[in-house]
Design an enzyme around this catalytic site. Structure first.
Site, PDB file in Angstrom:
ATOM      1  N   HIS A 122      23.143  17.127 -24.362  1.00  0.00           N
ATOM      2  CA  HIS A 122      24.022  17.679 -23.326  1.00  0.00           C
ATOM      3  C   HIS A 122      24.909  16.586 -22.703  1.00  0.00           C
ATOM      4  CE1 HIS A 122      24.941  21.488 -21.670  1.00  0.00           C
ATOM      5  NE2 HIS A 122      24.223  21.471 -20.584  1.00  0.00           N
TER       6      HIS A 122
ATOM      7  N   ASN B  71      26.078  22.003 -14.090  1.00  0.00           N
ATOM      8  CA  ASN B  71      26.637  23.266 -13.586  1.00  0.00           C
ATOM      9  C   ASN B  71      27.471  23.097 -12.314  1.00  0.00           C
ATOM     10  OD1 ASN B  71      24.402  22.679 -12.027  1.00  0.00           O
ATOM     11  ND2 ASN B  71      23.727  24.783 -11.838  1.00  0.00           N
TER      12      ASN B  71
ATOM     13  N   ASP C  63      29.532  18.483 -25.007  1.00  0.00           N
ATOM     14  CA  ASP C  63      28.733  18.848 -26.176  1.00  0.00           C
ATOM     15  C   ASP C  63      29.065  20.283 -26.579  1.00  0.00           C
ATOM     16  OD1 ASP C  63      27.411  19.457 -23.589  1.00  0.00           O
ATOM     17  OD2 ASP C  63      25.898  20.425 -24.841  1.00  0.00           O
TER      18      ASP C  63
END
Length: 194
Positions: free
Chosen positions: A23, A71, A96
């Site tokens: 990530h 987020n 990613d």
């Protein structure tokens, strides 16, 4: 002439637990640029991230790795873009991409978030999806319920080498990206020898 990229953002999660996970592939790209340009990334509270001003190919460019969780990435991107008055179409977000195989890398302008929480928050904060993305292929676990676990784990050594090689290829398109020659940059990256 079209304005070129003025801000390169590398998405990831903060902290040592996440820095080697799939990530964080976007953050790896910005760290690579910072290393190659001897640019120190310092934590800037007002930008909610690690920030540095780099000089690349006769151009000044802002580098940013949000220090928020993925987020909440939009908070950092919008804070820096507003401060320096950078329009969304002069922003490149490296992230990613599970829908691309390991070692594949693609440039894209516009489009949705594809379920990527970092992109979702950036679109929300900028109030537009009209920005550039560098989609870094990390592969897919094969089953959608395993995606979260998959992206929060480090890639195998051989996969990391393929991703690093792709990031190096992407770096070769910066002269075009910084000068606004986006089609040329895409062609150069998408037709490279694998």
């Amino acid at each position: 002439m079209t304005s070129g990229i003025q801000l390169i953002v590398g998405l990831g999660n903060p902290g040592a637990d996440y820095e080697t996970t799939r990530h964080n592939a976007g953050a790896w790209f910005v760290l690579q640029l910072a290393h190659h340009t001897h640019t120190q990334l310092r934590h800037e509270t007002k930008f909610h991230g690690f920030y540095g001003a780099a000089h690349l190919h006769e151009q000044d460019v802002h580098l940013l790795i949000p220090s928020t969780y993925m987020n909440l990435s939009g908070q950092a991107v919008s804070a820096l873009a507003n401060y320096y008055k950078i329009s969304p179409n002069a922003i490149l977000v490296a992230h990613d991409e599970i829908d691309l195989p390991v070692g594949d890398i693609r440039l894209k302008f516009d489009g949705g978030h594809g379920g990527h929480n970092g992109l979702r928050d950036i679109i929300r904060h900028l109030n537009t999806n009209q920005f550039h993305r560098l989609r870094i292929g990390v592969g897919h676990p094969g089953v959608s319920r395993e995606v979260v676990d998959y992206v929060l784990k480090p890639p195998k050594k051989s996969e990391r080498e393929q991703i690093d090689a792709a990031l190096h290829e992407a770096e070769q398109t910066l002269p075009e990206l910084l000068s606004g020659q986006f089609q040329k940059a895409m062609h150069k990256l998408h037709t490279r020898e694998k």
